[in-house]
Motif scaffolding. Structure first.
Motif, short mmCIF file in Angstrom:
data_model
loop_
_atom_site.label_atom_id
_atom_site.label_comp_id
_atom_site.label_asym_id
_atom_site.label_seq_id
_atom_site.Cartn_x
_atom_site.Cartn_y
_atom_site.Cartn_z
N THR A 111 0.82 -1.22 0.00
CA THR A 111 0.00 0.00 0.00
C THR A 111 0.86 1.26 0.00
O THR A 111 0.40 2.32 -0.45
CB THR A 111 -0.94 0.03 1.21
OG1 THR A 111 -0.17 0.09 2.42
CG2 THR A 111 -1.83 -1.20 1.25
N GLN A 112 2.09 1.16 0.49
CA GLN A 112 2.98 2.32 0.49
C GLN A 112 3.33 2.77 -0.92
O GLN A 112 3.67 3.93 -1.16
CB GLN A 112 4.26 2.03 1.31
CG GLN A 112 5.28 1.12 0.64
CD GLN A 112 5.03 -0.36 0.90
OE1 GLN A 112 3.89 -0.79 1.00
NE2 GLN A 112 6.10 -1.13 1.00
N ARG A 113 3.23 1.88 -1.88
CA ARG A 113 3.55 2.20 -3.27
C ARG A 113 2.46 3.05 -3.91
O ARG A 113 2.70 3.71 -4.93
CB ARG A 113 3.77 0.92 -4.07
CG ARG A 113 4.91 0.06 -3.55
CD ARG A 113 5.04 -1.23 -4.33
NE ARG A 113 5.46 -0.96 -5.72
CZ ARG A 113 5.53 -1.91 -6.65
NH1 ARG A 113 5.19 -3.17 -6.36
NH2 ARG A 113 5.92 -1.60 -7.88
N LEU A 114 1.27 3.05 -3.34
CA LEU A 114 0.15 3.82 -3.88
C LEU A 114 0.17 5.27 -3.39
O LEU A 114 -0.02 6.19 -4.18
CB LEU A 114 -1.17 3.17 -3.49
CG LEU A 114 -1.41 1.76 -4.05
CD1 LEU A 114 -2.62 1.14 -3.39
CD2 LEU A 114 -1.57 1.80 -5.56
N TRP A 115 0.41 5.42 -2.08
CA TRP A 115 0.41 6.78 -1.52
C TRP A 115 0.91 6.71 -0.09
O TRP A 115 0.29 6.08 0.77
CB TRP A 115 -1.00 7.36 -1.56
CG TRP A 115 -1.08 8.82 -1.23
CD1 TRP A 115 -0.05 9.72 -1.14
CD2 TRP A 115 -2.27 9.56 -0.92
NE1 TRP A 115 -0.51 10.96 -0.82
CE2 TRP A 115 -1.88 10.90 -0.68
CE3 TRP A 115 -3.62 9.22 -0.85
CZ2 TRP A 115 -2.80 11.89 -0.37
CZ3 TRP A 115 -4.53 10.21 -0.54
CH2 TRP A 115 -4.12 11.53 -0.30
#
Length: 240
Positions: A152-156
């Motif tokens: 999820t860190q890769r999304l925002w």
């Protein structure tokens, strides 16, 4: 009372995820109780984590009431939605009100979502846990349901631009068996066991994760101990 806002928001989120062609892998959803109160506890690596935690509760047909910072409730767009979905505002300068609100929700049979690290971890490793989730579970007499998110860190996430386009980014969600919260054990002891379980789930999600950095410039989302370029926890501590 009928839920007039939460279900349509979930539908909109699912449409967004489908449009982005996210590869979402969810495991352990059978551990989310189908009735009664529970405290859902997750690591925190991105701004959209609550959406994915909520998604993991849907097979059990549960709606999660998340504890979130009070400023989100003051925003002209998110505020009305957060209130309509019965999420719980947290004023960090006066946390007693939020605690009592969450406790009443648990005693009413609701699932309350908590991020015990209190803020996003820039190292993408587990920070220390606050004991509030354990104390809530003990006082309400409900289980703690551990969860771990990865990708999820890769999304925002903090300090990075959003990537909400058709990104095909994999997201892994792991839910573990409930952790007991006996009133006879110290809240710190329960918190330590809980953090250990979330760590196990996080490592499981990381091992199964299909994505790898596309090059040195894309290694920012991977923790240093896994070969990435995210700051180490001790480096962040030096600037506190």
């Amino acid at each position: 009372m009928a839920e007039l806002v939460y279900p349509p928001v979930i539908g909109a989120v699912r449409t967004l995820f489908k449009a982005a062609d996210l590869r979402i892998d969810v495991g352990g959803t059978e551990h989310v109780p189908r009735d009664g109160g529970a405290v859902l506890v997750s690591n925190h690596i991105g701004y959209l984590d609550f959406l994915f935690c909520g998604l993991a509760a849907r097979p059990a047909k549960r709606l999660v009431r998340f504890m979130a910072k009070e400023s989100v409730f003051r925003h002209k767009v998110s505020g009305p939605l957060m209130r309509a979905m019965k999420h719980i505002p947290v004023d960090r300068s006066a946390g007693t009100g939020a605690y009592d609100h969450a406790l009443n929700a648990l005693r009413s049979g609701e699932v309350v979502g908590v991020f015990p690290e209190a803020t996003i971890s820039p190292s993408f490793t587990l920070k220390s846990f606050k004991s509030g989730a354990a104390r809530l579970a003990q006082e309400a007499g409900v289980p703690l349901v551990p969860m771990a998110l990865w990708g999820t860190q890769r999304l925002w996430t903090k300090g990075r631009k959003r990537d909400l386009g058709r990104s095909h980014i994999p997201v892994s969600i792991r839910v573990g068996a409930p952790v007991s919260a006996s009133a006879e054990e110290s809240a710190d002891g329960v918190t330590e066991r809980l953090r250990g379980r979330v760590q196990e789930l996080l490592e499981s999600a990381q091992r199964a994760y299909p994505g790898r950095p596309r090059g040195p410039e894309d290694a920012w989302w991977l923790p240093a101990h896994l070969g990435g370029t995210a700051p180490r926890p001790e480096q962040l501590a030096e600037h506190v």
